[in-house]
Design an enzyme around this catalytic site. Structure first.
Site, PDB file in Angstrom:
ATOM      1  N   SER A   1      63.522  37.517 147.392  1.00  0.00           N
ATOM      2  CA  SER A   1      62.192  37.048 147.462  1.00  0.00           C
ATOM      3  C   SER A   1      61.317  38.133 147.243  1.00  0.00           C
ATOM      4  CB  SER A   1      61.958  37.044 149.300  1.00  0.00           C
ATOM      5  OG  SER A   1      62.460  37.834 149.891  1.00  0.00           O
TER       6      SER A   1
ATOM      7  N   ASN B   1      64.820  40.984 160.827  1.00  0.00           N
ATOM      8  CA  ASN B   1      64.191  39.785 161.376  1.00  0.00           C
ATOM      9  C   ASN B   1      62.736  40.090 162.107  1.00  0.00           C
ATOM     10  OD1 ASN B   1      66.494  38.578 160.239  1.00  0.00           O
ATOM     11  ND2 ASN B   1      67.591  38.046 162.392  1.00  0.00           N
TER      12      ASN B   1
ATOM     13  N   THR C   1      25.069   7.085 154.792  1.00  0.00           N
ATOM     14  CA  THR C   1      26.175   6.464 155.515  1.00  0.00           C
ATOM     15  C   THR C   1      26.873   5.514 154.407  1.00  0.00           C
ATOM     16  OG1 THR C   1      25.185   4.668 156.714  1.00  0.00           O
ATOM     17  CG2 THR C   1      25.215   6.937 157.742  1.00  0.00           C
ATOM     18  N   HIS C   2      28.040   5.415 154.512  1.00  0.00           N
ATOM     19  CA  HIS C   2      28.951   4.719 153.569  1.00  0.00           C
ATOM     20  C   HIS C   2      28.423   4.851 152.106  1.00  0.00           C
ATOM     21  CE1 HIS C   2      29.872   2.073 157.043  1.00  0.00           C
ATOM     22  NE2 HIS C   2      28.651   2.486 157.591  1.00  0.00           N
TER      23      HIS C   2
ATOM     24  N   SER D   1      32.032  21.758 127.570  1.00  0.00           N
ATOM     25  CA  SER D   1      33.295  21.094 126.783  1.00  0.00           C
ATOM     26  C   SER D   1      33.398  21.670 125.476  1.00  0.00           C
ATOM     27  CB  SER D   1      32.738  19.543 126.839  1.00  0.00           C
ATOM     28  OG  SER D   1      33.604  19.017 125.973  1.00  0.00           O
TER      29      SER D   1
ATOM     30  N   LYS E   1      27.650  18.983 127.228  1.00  0.00           N
ATOM     31  CA  LYS E   1      28.136  18.855 128.372  1.00  0.00           C
ATOM     32  C   LYS E   1      27.746  20.334 129.404  1.00  0.00           C
ATOM     33  CE  LYS E   1      31.150  16.126 129.924  1.00  0.00           C
ATOM     34  NZ  LYS E   1      31.188  15.385 130.870  1.00  0.00           N
TER      35      LYS E   1
ATOM     36  N   GLU F   1      34.665  21.202 141.612  1.00  0.00           N
ATOM     37  CA  GLU F   1      35.834  20.387 141.416  1.00  0.00           C
ATOM     38  C   GLU F   1      37.184  21.218 141.552  1.00  0.00           C
ATOM     39  OE1 GLU F   1      35.127  17.627 137.558  1.00  0.00           O
ATOM     40  OE2 GLU F   1      34.397  19.684 137.104  1.00  0.00           O
TER      41      GLU F   1
ATOM     42  N   TYR G   1      66.251  33.298 164.041  1.00  0.00           N
ATOM     43  CA  TYR G   1      65.842  33.490 162.697  1.00  0.00           C
ATOM     44  C   TYR G   1      66.907  32.743 161.825  1.00  0.00           C
ATOM     45  CZ  TYR G   1      65.225  35.260 157.988  1.00  0.00           C
ATOM     46  OH  TYR G   1      64.983  35.235 156.705  1.00  0.00           O
TER      47      TYR G   1
ATOM     48  N   GLN H   1      62.200  32.394 155.439  1.00  0.00           N
ATOM     49  CA  GLN H   1      61.840  32.973 154.030  1.00  0.00           C
ATOM     50  C   GLN H   1      60.808  32.311 153.168  1.00  0.00           C
ATOM     51  OE1 GLN H   1      64.440  35.739 151.943  1.00  0.00           O
ATOM     52  NE2 GLN H   1      64.330  34.616 150.155  1.00  0.00           N
TER      53      GLN H   1
HETATM   54  N1  ARG Z   1      63.510  38.257 153.080  1.00  0.00           N
HETATM   55  C1  ARG Z   1      63.775  37.863 154.588  1.00  0.00           C
HETATM   56  C2  ARG Z   1      62.755  36.830 154.827  1.00  0.00           C
HETATM   57  O1  ARG Z   1      61.466  36.852 154.375  1.00  0.00           O
HETATM   58  C3  ARG Z   1      63.852  38.790 155.585  1.00  0.00           C
HETATM   59  C4  ARG Z   1      64.554  38.672 156.794  1.00  0.00           C
HETATM   60  C5  ARG Z   1      65.887  38.547 156.393  1.00  0.00           C
HETATM   61  N2  ARG Z   1      66.989  38.473 157.445  1.00  0.00           N
HETATM   62  C6  ARG Z   1      68.141  38.122 157.138  1.00  0.00           C
HETATM   63  N3  ARG Z   1      68.707  37.932 158.128  1.00  0.00           N
HETATM   64  N4  ARG Z   1      68.584  37.840 156.095  1.00  0.00           N
HETATM   65  O2  ARG Z   1      62.540  36.113 155.922  1.00  0.00           O
END
Ligand code: ARG
Length: 463
Positions: free
Chosen positions: A24, A111, A156-157, A278, A284, A291, A318, A323
């Site tokens: 991650s 965690n 309205t509408h 454009s 344009k 948007e 957890y 993640q």
């Molecule tokens: N990268 C993990 C997350 O974002 C951190 C916690 C990982 N904990 C574990 N028991 N693998 O949640």
């Protein structure tokens, strides 16, 4: 050090596909400051509680500060094999300070660590958004003040209904964004809770002092239940809900700006600096900013739904599913902040075309309700008055006239209670300014709403 912190019980190397799949770091590296702040506070607490020596803590803190500088200065090397920001910091710390680095993770788990990082991050960003919204709300109040004399059709509408002041319309958005800000303020105390020390899920055997860690990091409270602290992400969901509602307000505003900037409406002119052209049609001028805001609303609502769905069937405590939370959170924070910033800069530069808007109030019988109210003033019950005016509108439509263009004689066919004073009651000024009921569009009401809002903005204490 790239070997796994958890490698002890494994006999086989992690498959490279799995390393890439579970990593991650590409997303959570932006939590590095929060992660290091949390680790420093944790070290100091460990030393004060006598769990590690003062000397160990000093070395760890020094190393952590060096890592913070390395990442800030772009000298830090990230590596998928180290999974996430927590492992990166710990591994680098080992390179810098050696074996003592292995003490950092005493009485802690990733965690509670990741929950801490996310809360530190979201507390900071939520406060920032509240300050940004303050500036946006001020921009609405300023625009309302600057355009106080301008009338426009209210709808309205999507059909012309009754005239209102442009300022009244703008102040409606002030109210919406004020509630958005209030919602985020309400969420803050639930974000501002310190989870560290809950460890993996059950707490820890060490004599830690969680209040010490919380005080160092400026938290208002510590979590009461170790399982809850590592297992829930409702503080993120609350933020994402508030962000989604805010984006819906932005999206509706944007929709109106897009419509109003069209040739068909012609109510506003967007600043050139906030419009795009454009590549094929030279004439344009496109309202791409509103948007895109309207379009990005889908992203934020999507993030909310994604995280709700991720969380909905997770058993305690957890689970790695969680993640997935950070991608959704970061994308919504970035999107909301970008939208607030661009709208705050654009709004003061939008030109409200007073003549076009005023002209638009003359067709569509926007004063029909007022003719009925006039008859009520003459003692006719409202439902009956409504029917009388309905017939007058049908007659006027047949003759290609507005109500106020009918002669007194024509009017009196519909009710002999009508006299010349009716025509005064049908002018747009009267129609607007007689709506003095609390919260109504009369100029005096809107002026006081504007000054009340201005006073509130000045008095508001920003987080
Ligand atoms: N990268 C993990 C997350 O974002 C951190 C916690 C990982 N904990 C574990 N028991 N693998 O949640």
């Amino acid at each position: 050090m790239t070997e796994k912190a958890w490698g002890g019980r494994f006999s086989e190397k992690t498959d490279q596909t799995v390393e890439a799949f579970t990593a991650s770091i590409a997303i959570d590296r932006r939590l590095y400051r929060h992660d290091i702040d949390g680790s420093i506070a944790h070290c100091r607490m460990l030393a004060r509680a006598g769990i590690i020596s003062e000397d160990d803590a000093a070395q760890l803190v020094k190393g952590l500060e060096q890592i913070r500088d390395e990442i800030t200065n772009g000298q830090f090397v990230f590596d998928d094999r180290l999974e996430d920001i927590h492992m990166h910091v710990e591994s680098r710390l080992f390179d810098i300070v050696g074996n003592v680095a292995r003490k950092l993770h005493t009485a802690r788990s990733r965690n509670d660590q990741v929950a801490l990082d996310a809360r530190l991050y979201l507390r900071e960003e939520t406060r920032h958004i509240i300050r940004q919204l303050h500036a946006l709300r001020k921009a609405f109040v300023d625009a309302a003040r600057a355009n106080i004399g301008t009338v426009m059709p209210g709808y309205t509408h999507m059909q012309r209904a009754q005239p209102v002041l442009v300022s009244h319309h703008l102040m409606a958005y002030y109210e919406m964004f004020t509630r958005d800000s209030d919602r985020l303020r309400d969420a803050l105390p639930r974000i501002d809770v310190m989870p560290l020390g809950c460890a993996a899920l059950a707490g820890t055997t060490y004599p830690i002092d969680r209040d010490d860690t919380a005080a160092q990091l400026g938290f208002a409270a510590i979590s009461a239940n170790s399982m809850d602290a590592v297992a829930d992400r409702d503080f993120m969901l609350e933020f994402l809900s508030a962000a989604s509602i805010c984006m819906v307000h932005f999206s509706r505003l944007s929709e109106e700006l897009v419509l109003w900037a069209s040739t068909e409406f012609g109510f506003i002119e967007l600043p050139d600096a906030f419009s795009t052209g454009s590549s094929i049609m030279p004439q344009k001028k496109n309202p791409d900013v509103p948007e895109l805001i309207r379009g990005k609303t889908g992203r934020v609502i999507g993030d909310l739904v994604a995280l709700l769905t991720t969380m909905k069937a997770l058993p305690m405590a957890y689970n790695r599913d969680m993640q997935e939370d950070k991608g959704a959170l970061f994308s919504s924070v970035d999107t909301l902040q970008a939208c607030i910033e661009v709208m705050t800069k654009m709004l003061p530069r939008v030109t409200f075309k007073q003549d076009v808007m005023r002209q638009a109030t003359t067709t569509g019988f926007l004063n029909a309700t007022d003719m009925a109210d006039y008859l009520v003033g003459k003692g006719i019950p409202f439902r009956e008055a409504h029917a009388v005016v309905g017939r007058a509108v049908a007659y006027a439509l047949d003759h290609g006239k507005r109500l106020e263009q009918l002669t007194l004689e024509e009017m009196r066919v519909f009710s002999d209670e009508i006299d010349t004073s009716l025509f005064e009651a049908l002018t747009v000024e009267q129609v607007v300014n007689r709506r003095t009921s609390s919260g109504g569009t009369a100029t005096e009401n809107v002026k006081s709403a504007v000054s009340l809002a201005g006073a509130r903005l000045t008095a508001e204490r920003l987080p």
